[in-house]
Design a protein around this motif. Sequence first.
Motif, PDB file in Angstrom:
ATOM      1  N   LEU A 130       0.823  -1.205   0.000  1.00  0.00           N
ATOM      2  CA  LEU A 130       0.000   0.000   0.000  1.00  0.00           C
ATOM      3  C   LEU A 130       0.864   1.264   0.000  1.00  0.00           C
ATOM      4  CD1 LEU A 130      -3.037   0.258  -0.076  1.00  0.00           C
ATOM      5  CD2 LEU A 130      -3.057   0.396   2.395  1.00  0.00           C
ATOM      6  N   PHE A 184      -2.258   7.578  -5.615  1.00  0.00           N
ATOM      7  CA  PHE A 184      -3.124   6.799  -6.502  1.00  0.00           C
ATOM      8  C   PHE A 184      -4.272   7.656  -7.046  1.00  0.00           C
ATOM      9  CE2 PHE A 184      -6.909   4.183  -7.136  1.00  0.00           C
ATOM     10  CZ  PHE A 184      -6.449   3.221  -8.005  1.00  0.00           C
ATOM     11  N   LYS A 226      -4.993   8.885 -10.965  1.00  0.00           N
ATOM     12  CA  LYS A 226      -6.247   8.540 -11.650  1.00  0.00           C
ATOM     13  C   LYS A 226      -6.979   9.808 -12.109  1.00  0.00           C
ATOM     14  CE  LYS A 226      -6.198   4.135 -11.858  1.00  0.00           C
ATOM     15  NZ  LYS A 226      -5.946   3.538 -13.188  1.00  0.00           N
ATOM     16  N   ILE A 251     -13.593   2.415 -10.942  1.00  0.00           N
ATOM     17  CA  ILE A 251     -13.117   1.834  -9.678  1.00  0.00           C
ATOM     18  C   ILE A 251     -14.224   1.981  -8.642  1.00  0.00           C
ATOM     19  CG2 ILE A 251     -11.248   1.829  -7.958  1.00  0.00           C
ATOM     20  CD1 ILE A 251      -9.471   3.085 -10.101  1.00  0.00           C
ATOM     21  N   ARG A 252     -15.205   1.113  -8.784  1.00  0.00           N
ATOM     22  CA  ARG A 252     -16.361   1.089  -7.901  1.00  0.00           C
ATOM     23  C   ARG A 252     -16.537  -0.324  -7.376  1.00  0.00           C
ATOM     24  NH1 ARG A 252     -19.226   5.677  -8.819  1.00  0.00           N
ATOM     25  NH2 ARG A 252     -20.996   4.847  -7.677  1.00  0.00           N
ATOM     26  N   GLY A 308     -13.666   4.850   3.221  1.00  0.00           N
ATOM     27  CA  GLY A 308     -12.768   4.821   2.058  1.00  0.00           C
ATOM     28  C   GLY A 308     -13.498   4.651   0.746  1.00  0.00           C
ATOM     29  N   THR A 309     -14.460   3.743   0.708  1.00  0.00           N
ATOM     30  CA  THR A 309     -15.186   3.492  -0.548  1.00  0.00           C
ATOM     31  C   THR A 309     -15.924   4.747  -0.997  1.00  0.00           C
ATOM     32  OG1 THR A 309     -15.445   1.181   0.082  1.00  0.00           O
ATOM     33  CG2 THR A 309     -16.930   2.007  -1.621  1.00  0.00           C
ATOM     34  N   GLY A 323     -10.637   5.694 -13.612  1.00  0.00           N
ATOM     35  CA  GLY A 323     -11.019   6.015 -12.240  1.00  0.00           C
ATOM     36  C   GLY A 323     -12.509   5.841 -11.992  1.00  0.00           C
ATOM     37  N   ILE A 324     -13.327   6.204 -12.981  1.00  0.00           N
ATOM     38  CA  ILE A 324     -14.786   6.127 -12.753  1.00  0.00           C
ATOM     39  C   ILE A 324     -15.278   4.682 -12.704  1.00  0.00           C
ATOM     40  CG2 ILE A 324     -15.412   8.417 -13.605  1.00  0.00           C
ATOM     41  CD1 ILE A 324     -16.112   7.171 -16.275  1.00  0.00           C
ATOM     42  N   VAL A 350      -3.844  -1.668  -9.121  1.00  0.00           N
ATOM     43  CA  VAL A 350      -2.448  -1.518  -9.557  1.00  0.00           C
ATOM     44  C   VAL A 350      -1.888  -2.863 -10.041  1.00  0.00           C
ATOM     45  CG1 VAL A 350      -0.122  -0.910  -8.779  1.00  0.00           C
ATOM     46  CG2 VAL A 350      -2.069   0.476  -8.083  1.00  0.00           C
ATOM     47  N   VAL A 377       1.675   2.142  -3.541  1.00  0.00           N
ATOM     48  CA  VAL A 377       0.510   2.578  -4.320  1.00  0.00           C
ATOM     49  C   VAL A 377       0.018   3.956  -3.882  1.00  0.00           C
ATOM     50  CG1 VAL A 377      -1.884   2.006  -4.869  1.00  0.00           C
ATOM     51  CG2 VAL A 377      -0.194   0.181  -4.661  1.00  0.00           C
ATOM     52  N   MET A 378      -0.066   4.155  -2.577  1.00  0.00           N
ATOM     53  CA  MET A 378      -0.664   5.390  -2.055  1.00  0.00           C
ATOM     54  C   MET A 378       0.361   6.511  -1.899  1.00  0.00           C
ATOM     55  SD  MET A 378      -3.771   4.410  -1.671  1.00  0.00           S
ATOM     56  CE  MET A 378      -4.789   5.172  -0.439  1.00  0.00           C
ATOM     57  N   PHE A 413     -13.312   7.547  -2.018  1.00  0.00           N
ATOM     58  CA  PHE A 413     -12.626   7.253  -3.281  1.00  0.00           C
ATOM     59  C   PHE A 413     -13.584   7.429  -4.460  1.00  0.00           C
ATOM     60  CE2 PHE A 413      -8.981   4.307  -1.623  1.00  0.00           C
ATOM     61  CZ  PHE A 413      -8.604   5.303  -0.739  1.00  0.00           C
ATOM     62  N   ASN A 414     -14.817   6.903  -4.304  1.00  0.00           N
ATOM     63  CA  ASN A 414     -15.801   7.060  -5.384  1.00  0.00           C
ATOM     64  C   ASN A 414     -16.069   8.530  -5.666  1.00  0.00           C
ATOM     65  OD1 ASN A 414     -16.094   4.333  -5.718  1.00  0.00           O
ATOM     66  ND2 ASN A 414     -18.020   4.176  -4.595  1.00  0.00           N
ATOM     67  N   SER A 468      -5.021  -1.480  -4.237  1.00  0.00           N
ATOM     68  CA  SER A 468      -3.848  -2.342  -4.488  1.00  0.00           C
ATOM     69  C   SER A 468      -4.131  -3.300  -5.634  1.00  0.00           C
ATOM     70  CB  SER A 468      -3.498  -3.157  -3.242  1.00  0.00           C
ATOM     71  OG  SER A 468      -3.154  -2.301  -2.187  1.00  0.00           O
ATOM     72  N   SER A 523     -11.800  -0.816   0.466  1.00  0.00           N
ATOM     73  CA  SER A 523     -11.428   0.157  -0.572  1.00  0.00           C
ATOM     74  C   SER A 523      -9.917   0.204  -0.792  1.00  0.00           C
ATOM     75  CB  SER A 523     -11.957   1.538  -0.196  1.00  0.00           C
ATOM     76  OG  SER A 523     -11.484   1.909   1.081  1.00  0.00           O
ATOM     77  N   PHE A 524      -9.142   0.015   0.268  1.00  0.00           N
ATOM     78  CA  PHE A 524      -7.687   0.064   0.127  1.00  0.00           C
ATOM     79  C   PHE A 524      -7.162  -1.184  -0.580  1.00  0.00           C
ATOM     80  CE2 PHE A 524      -8.494   3.431   2.941  1.00  0.00           C
ATOM     81  CZ  PHE A 524      -7.418   4.297   2.892  1.00  0.00           C
ATOM     82  N   MET A 581     -12.819   7.642   8.110  1.00  0.00           N
ATOM     83  CA  MET A 581     -13.059   7.871   6.683  1.00  0.00           C
ATOM     84  C   MET A 581     -13.702   6.634   6.083  1.00  0.00           C
ATOM     85  SD  MET A 581     -10.403   8.738   3.586  1.00  0.00           S
ATOM     86  CE  MET A 581      -9.498   7.203   3.641  1.00  0.00           C
ATOM     87  N   ASN A 619      -5.427   3.155   7.520  1.00  0.00           N
ATOM     88  CA  ASN A 619      -6.009   3.791   6.337  1.00  0.00           C
ATOM     89  C   ASN A 619      -5.825   5.302   6.351  1.00  0.00           C
ATOM     90  OD1 ASN A 619      -6.753   1.275   5.638  1.00  0.00           O
ATOM     91  ND2 ASN A 619      -8.975   1.600   5.740  1.00  0.00           N
ATOM     92  N   LEU A 679     -13.135  10.106  -7.543  1.00  0.00           N
ATOM     93  CA  LEU A 679     -12.972   9.591  -8.904  1.00  0.00           C
ATOM     94  C   LEU A 679     -14.146   9.933  -9.817  1.00  0.00           C
ATOM     95  CD1 LEU A 679     -11.380   6.152  -7.978  1.00  0.00           C
ATOM     96  CD2 LEU A 679     -10.238   8.087  -9.047  1.00  0.00           C
ATOM     97  N   THR A 680     -15.303  10.262  -9.245  1.00  0.00           N
ATOM     98  CA  THR A 680     -16.450  10.547 -10.118  1.00  0.00           C
ATOM     99  C   THR A 680     -16.853  12.023 -10.139  1.00  0.00           C
ATOM    100  OG1 THR A 680     -17.995   9.996  -8.356  1.00  0.00           O
ATOM    101  CG2 THR A 680     -17.460   8.235  -9.874  1.00  0.00           C
ATOM    102  N   GLU A 694      -7.869  10.812 -15.882  1.00  0.00           N
ATOM    103  CA  GLU A 694      -9.256  11.125 -16.255  1.00  0.00           C
ATOM    104  C   GLU A 694      -9.334  12.466 -16.988  1.00  0.00           C
ATOM    105  OE1 GLU A 694     -11.249   8.599 -15.329  1.00  0.00           O
ATOM    106  OE2 GLU A 694     -12.786   9.530 -16.565  1.00  0.00           O
TER     107      GLU A 694
END
Lengths: 352, 74
Positions: free
Chosen positions: A41, A273, A277, B55-56, A233-234, B52-53, B40, A44-45, A237-238, B37, B32-33, A231, A161, A241-242, A281
């Motif tokens: 991680l 990450f 992204k 990644i749901r 996370g899901t 990115g859109i 990647v 990646v992060m 992040f969504n 990973s 989500s984490f 947080m 996290n 990204l959206t 985009e």
Amino acid sequence: MLFHFSDKAITGVLSVIPKEDHLFEDELSNYNFPEKQSLKLKKVMGYNKHAYVSGNTTASDLAIYGLEHLISEKLLNADEIDALIFVTQTPDYFIPPTSSIVHQALSLRQDVYCLDINQGCAGYVIGLIEAFSLLNQPHINKVVLINSDVLSRKVSRQDRNSFPLIGDACGITIAEKKKTGDTFGISRSDGSRNAGLKIPAGGMKIPYSSQTGEMKADESGNIRSLEHLVMDGTAVFNFVLTDVSPLINDLLKFANFDKEEIDYFLFHQPNKFLLQKLADELAVPYDKMPGNIVENFGNSSGASIPVNITFNLPDKNQSPLKVCFAGFGVGLTWSAMIADIKNLDFCTIIRY
Amino acid sequence: MKSQILDIIRNLKPEFTIDETTQLVEGGYLDSFDIVSLVVELEAAFDIKISGIKIRPENFKNIDAIIRLIKESK
């Protein structure tokens, strides 16, 4: 909401960052996860090193240190300050406002307009919108915008996290009336997603109690209490990204600029990450959207854009640059601005 | 492709027994984490870029969903 300003400019940016750097590797044993998984991680992060305060250092301590530095270096005259905006999620007190603490420390005039704003990762753009709006007043010529947070004090050190990327910092931005190009802004909010980033206890809704301080493991193995930042996370992040790239595209359309006309996309720094992204985009090259703040200092919420400016633009501040700022996070709130940066009086980082 | 994806996920989460019917998100195997990973790893293994859109969670709910995502990302 869309915003348009004329003849308002940023004339200086200073970042104040705690001097203690902490390495992710040194903190691995705090986390309830296999080391191999955490190290994956890290790559990646962009977890690497992060700077955060020690002891009871507050957001105002960082701000006052930075302002006194500017005054002693004759880069800022305290008598010329007409308004002071303090954006923070980690105020010194419930009452009084942290801007009042700074007002006292600098012995500012009584007619200085002081304002606190409770905002996080979008707080730099929100603060600039407020600063430029104040500059429309005939008697306000110079606004000091402070974005300062010590969020490390509200994040569990056993939360893998969130803690590895948390950084504390203060950004001090001077906004003034100045003949310059037009500035364009945009801001959106969605309160229905407010649970995405939250410190559940400690306010009036859930006051501190012996129960709120109990440390518990979540489904993933992160250990925190209700008094810590949590947080989703899901959801977050969504959201990034959206919702962020349409915001930027709508701002570019409103301002009538092509992406290619923007020299730098100086965004809030959630993690490497998400930034890559976002750049993909938006079809923006990575070198025009720096993503190196988390790995060097950590994510300092509303201060991350000033840290980004001062870390990535210090040697370019004499040339005119068209930049796009974007902040996104707690609220949920996401905001962006296109502004010209040129001939800054200062653009530097000091350590506290 | 299926076995390669399973290998990647098992390597990422060696503490779990995962097969092609496992509900990865609903079952609590991937958060989500972990998905970050996994993205990647998948991008490197299949030489793709996952938008990115996309990644749901629904695109990572099981192996079949991941296979669809990889094919769409080629």
